[in-house]
Design an enzyme around this catalytic site. Structure first.
Site, PDB file in Angstrom:
ATOM      1  N   TRP A 167       0.816  -1.215   0.000  1.00  0.00           N
ATOM      2  CA  TRP A 167       0.000   0.000   0.000  1.00  0.00           C
ATOM      3  C   TRP A 167       0.853   1.271   0.000  1.00  0.00           C
ATOM      4  CZ3 TRP A 167      -4.997  -0.342  -1.192  1.00  0.00           C
ATOM      5  CH2 TRP A 167      -5.620  -1.588  -1.045  1.00  0.00           C
ATOM      6  N   LYS A 208      -5.993  -0.209  -5.229  1.00  0.00           N
ATOM      7  CA  LYS A 208      -6.721   1.024  -5.529  1.00  0.00           C
ATOM      8  C   LYS A 208      -5.832   1.933  -6.354  1.00  0.00           C
ATOM      9  CE  LYS A 208      -9.700   1.299  -1.404  1.00  0.00           C
ATOM     10  NZ  LYS A 208     -10.106   2.132  -0.240  1.00  0.00           N
ATOM     11  N   ASP A 245     -32.752   0.780 -18.107  1.00  0.00           N
ATOM     12  CA  ASP A 245     -33.515   1.414 -17.032  1.00  0.00           C
ATOM     13  C   ASP A 245     -33.481   2.935 -17.166  1.00  0.00           C
ATOM     14  OD1 ASP A 245     -34.815   1.254 -14.271  1.00  0.00           O
ATOM     15  OD2 ASP A 245     -33.092   2.552 -13.880  1.00  0.00           O
ATOM     16  N   GLU A 305     -37.255   1.190 -20.870  1.00  0.00           N
ATOM     17  CA  GLU A 305     -38.190   1.579 -19.822  1.00  0.00           C
ATOM     18  C   GLU A 305     -38.458   3.071 -19.973  1.00  0.00           C
ATOM     19  OE1 GLU A 305     -38.652   1.763 -14.962  1.00  0.00           O
ATOM     20  OE2 GLU A 305     -36.972   2.637 -16.033  1.00  0.00           O
TER      21      GLU A 305
END
Length: 700
Positions: free
Chosen positions: A98, A134, A358, A413
């Site tokens: 890290w 990350k 959607d 939709e």
């Protein structure tokens, strides 16, 4: 990955105003249609020039995120990200303790950052499979840690609400056992095309267990898919697959767009689910959310590079005023690459057969459909209220999908009624295959909530079911997941309410509430399936009258799974009446498979009798008769038919196996008479009991 040649919009297409030929009321807006089509062509020409074509442009996952490659004669992993607002970047994680100092990334053109991490001397990856990592970005004032937007897997630890991204590169790839349906040529050798009709089983994997927990992909594959196949559905539409940090969002607050939710298992487990469906000839659609994104910063796209306008519009325009989420800037080059590549990813990697898009209404308009009923006329579909960049994206997405995957299915939709949504791009349409008939469930809920049975308006019911745009295919439904969310009820619960807790045993006398509820539940669904469109949909469990509502674990309910599960045992118990509704659904779906009425032209409605509460019509070589009257049964009731001959009852909602009274059984025969009736050349006389639906087939 499948190989595709460079594809583009054919240059011999018309000018994009062909919709006017089907709908003359669009003539005043022909120039708007031409402008819409011109924007699409200009964008694709720009993609051709700058990216080498749409097919290549939409494979961003081969260049962004974590990709195995060779560089300088060494094998390793290249990591590339787009973060134009950052001033420095570093990759860090378990693999380097890290440390932000050991793996600084190099700034490239167009706001890209990249680093190559060579394999170790023994040939193993320096970033191990399943290790956490990350990206850290320097914004000019601070270092901020983010999850990579293109990451393929994120996980959530039990005591940490924030997701972690992990390297997902298993040494052994999943071996597909069954052909990808949209990649397989039809048996007759004809060109692949989208289906003419759909029988859609809408499902949520996580709530597919009866136990108080999250179900797994493999459990769904082994337990639910065989059940769906037996019911007769040909399509499964999966909700909540794209990773979302907040489980109670039902999967509509996406945080990681390229990651399948880890709550239900591994990516290989999801592939097993899709593979299992394909083994039974069932296509699988992904409930796709490109209309907005979660506003999460630590494990979402929001503020990724330290600015509010990396993937989204900046300022007020970039936030949805109702959904409390972020809104994409569909006019940005890298956002287009991200979203188009996301579509390709779910098809190429997971073998999905299509998408339900959607929130299309929110995408189409700058007002997102808020505060408007779309009742003023066609001018609402054009002009300054339309988000032209979003329109271009949706059109380009459909064109890309149908060009590269001719058998793909796309469903919109949209509640606004946008003209051309399901017409070809060349006509000025959007290219969707189906649209959801969202007004139909609203009508049924309104009737169930506050209208006495004797006052149901047959004309209004038929009008609502048949009022759809010409040549645009619609998926009809009594209820989807929307109608069962917390604060509302399933149709069965509206019909029977507390009697579902006390009166569902076959050992007890049939109560009036359950008698009415079971009868109308079957009739509503059959009428909707018969008249409402070219597709039919149900949400998981509602076919057998699943009680109560849906409410996911959250702080407001004590993190309870009580209403985030499916009680399958209710439908299997021979002593409960739920199985009667489930059996009728099975018969209805198998009859549709046999006669294919969903792919037939719209029905000819011969009778809408308000006093008798009777509706009769013809569709798909079948004759249909519905008696909604709560008390009156009719002897020798005349039903019009176009063709003469012997008609046989092929489906009766009144058979005892489906919870009826056995007044009309399947197999009964009726002979036509030559006298015209209800604008048809012939008719036959039937016994039509109260609260009963009958379907007749002509013996050829």
């Amino acid at each position: 990955m499948a190989e595709h040649g460079q594809q583009r919009v054919p240059r011999d297409m018309p000018d994009g105003a062909g919709l006017v030929l089907h709908d003359p009321y669009l003539a005043p807006f022909a120039d708007d249609l031409r402008a819409r089509y011109a924007r699409l062509r200009m964008l694709e020409e720009e993609i051709d020039e700058k990216e080498g074509g749409l097919e290549r442009f939409s494979r961003g996952y081969e260049h962004f995120g974590f990709v195995r490659c060779e560089q300088g004669g060494r094998s390793g992993i290249r990591y590339t990200e787009w973060a134009p607002g950052a001033q420095d970047a570093a990759l860090f994680g378990d693999f380097n303790g890290w440390s932000r100092d050991t793996h600084r990334m190099e700034r490239r053109e167009f706001g890209r950052w990249s680093i190559f991490v060579p394999d170790l001397e023994d040939g193993t990856p320096a970033i191990p499979h399943c290790s956490k990592l990350k990206i850290s970005l320097y914004t000019g004032s601070e270092w901020v840690d983010r999850l990579p937007p293109w990451v393929r897997r994120v996980v959530q630890e039990r005591d940490n609400p924030v997701f972690d991204s992990v390297m997902w590169m298993p040494s052994e790839q999943y071996e597909w056992q069954h052909p990808h349906l949209i990649a397989s040529p039809p048996p007759d050798g004809a060109a692949a095309t989208p289906p003419e009709s759909l029988r859609v089983y809408e499902a949520h994997v996580g709530m597919a267990s009866e136990e108080l927990r999250v179900a797994s992909y493999r459990e769904f594959a082994d337990n639910v898919i065989p059940y769906v196949a037996d019911l007769g559905y040909d399509t499964i539409q999966l909700m909540g697959i794209m990773e979302h940090a907040y489980y109670a969002s039902f999967g509509y607050q996406i945080t990681s767009f390229f990651a399948a939710t880890s709550r239900c298992g591994t990516p290989e487990d999801l592939k097993y689910l899709v593979d299992t469906a394909h083994a039974r000839g069932i296509r699988v659609l992904l409930d796709l959310v490109h209309s907005h994104a979660s506003k999460n910063v630590l494990d979402g796209l929001n503020m990724f590079d330290g600015t509010d306008h990396c993937y989204f519009h900046g300022g007020e325009r970039g936030s949805h005023p109702v959904w409390d989420s972020r809104l994409f800037n569909y006019g940005h080059w890298e956002v287009l690459r991200f979203l188009l590549s996301n579509l390709r990813w779910w098809i190429e990697e997971y073998h999905f057969d299509g998408f339900r898009f959607d929130g299309v209404t929110s995408m189409l308009y700058v007002h997102h459909g808020i505060g408007t009923g779309f009742e003023r006329g066609y001018e609402e579909y054009f002009g300054a209220t339309v988000d032209h960049a979003a329109v271009t994206y949706l059109t380009l997405a459909n064109h890309m999908l149908h060009t590269l995957y001719p058998g793909v299915v796309t469903v919109a939709e949209d509640v606004s009624g946008m003209p051309g949504l399901c017409r070809p791009v060349s006509e000025g349409g959007f290219g969707f295959d189906f649209r959801l008939g969202m007004g139909i469930p609203d009508m049924w809920v309104e009737l169930l909530k506050g209208v006495r049975d004797e006052e149901w308006d047959m004309g209004r019911i038929v009008h609502t079911l048949t009022n759809r745009r010409h040549l645009e295919r619609t998926i009809a439904y009594v209820e989807s997941h929307d109608q069962a969310l917390v604060g509302d009820k399933t149709a069965a619960f509206w019909l029977m309410d507390k009697a579902m807790y006390t009166d569902m045993s076959v050992l007890a006398p049939l109560s009036p509430a359950v008698d009415r509820g079971v009868a109308l539940h079957k009739m509503m669904r059959l009428l909707t399936c018969a008249l409402g469109g070219e597709g039919y949909l149900t949400f998981m469990g509602n076919e057998f009258g699943h009680p109560e509502w849906i409410d996911f674990p959250r702080a407001g309910n004590g993190d309870s799974f009580q209403y985030a599960r499916r009680q399958w045992s209710l439908a299997r118990d021979p002593l409960l009446r739920y199985r009667h509704m489930g059996e009728f659904e099975r018969r209805m779906m198998h009859l549709e498979h046999r006669f294919g009425w969903l792919a037939a032209p719209q029905a000819f409605v011969g009778l809408k009798h308000e006093h008798d509460k009777v509706v009769t019509f013809e569709r798909g070589n079948l004759v249909w008769a519905f008696n909604f009257h709560p008390e009156r049964s009719y002897t020798d009731y005349a039903v019009g038919c176009e063709r003469p001959g012997k008609y046989t009852v092929v489906l009766s909602s009144d058979v005892s196996e489906c919870g009826g009274h056995g007044r009309v059984c399947e197999g009964g025969e009726y002979f036509s008479r030559p006298q015209p009736m209800h604008a048809r050349e012939h008719h036959f006389l039937v016994y039509l009991p109260s609260r009963c639906a009958l379907v007749f087939a002509l013996d050829d």
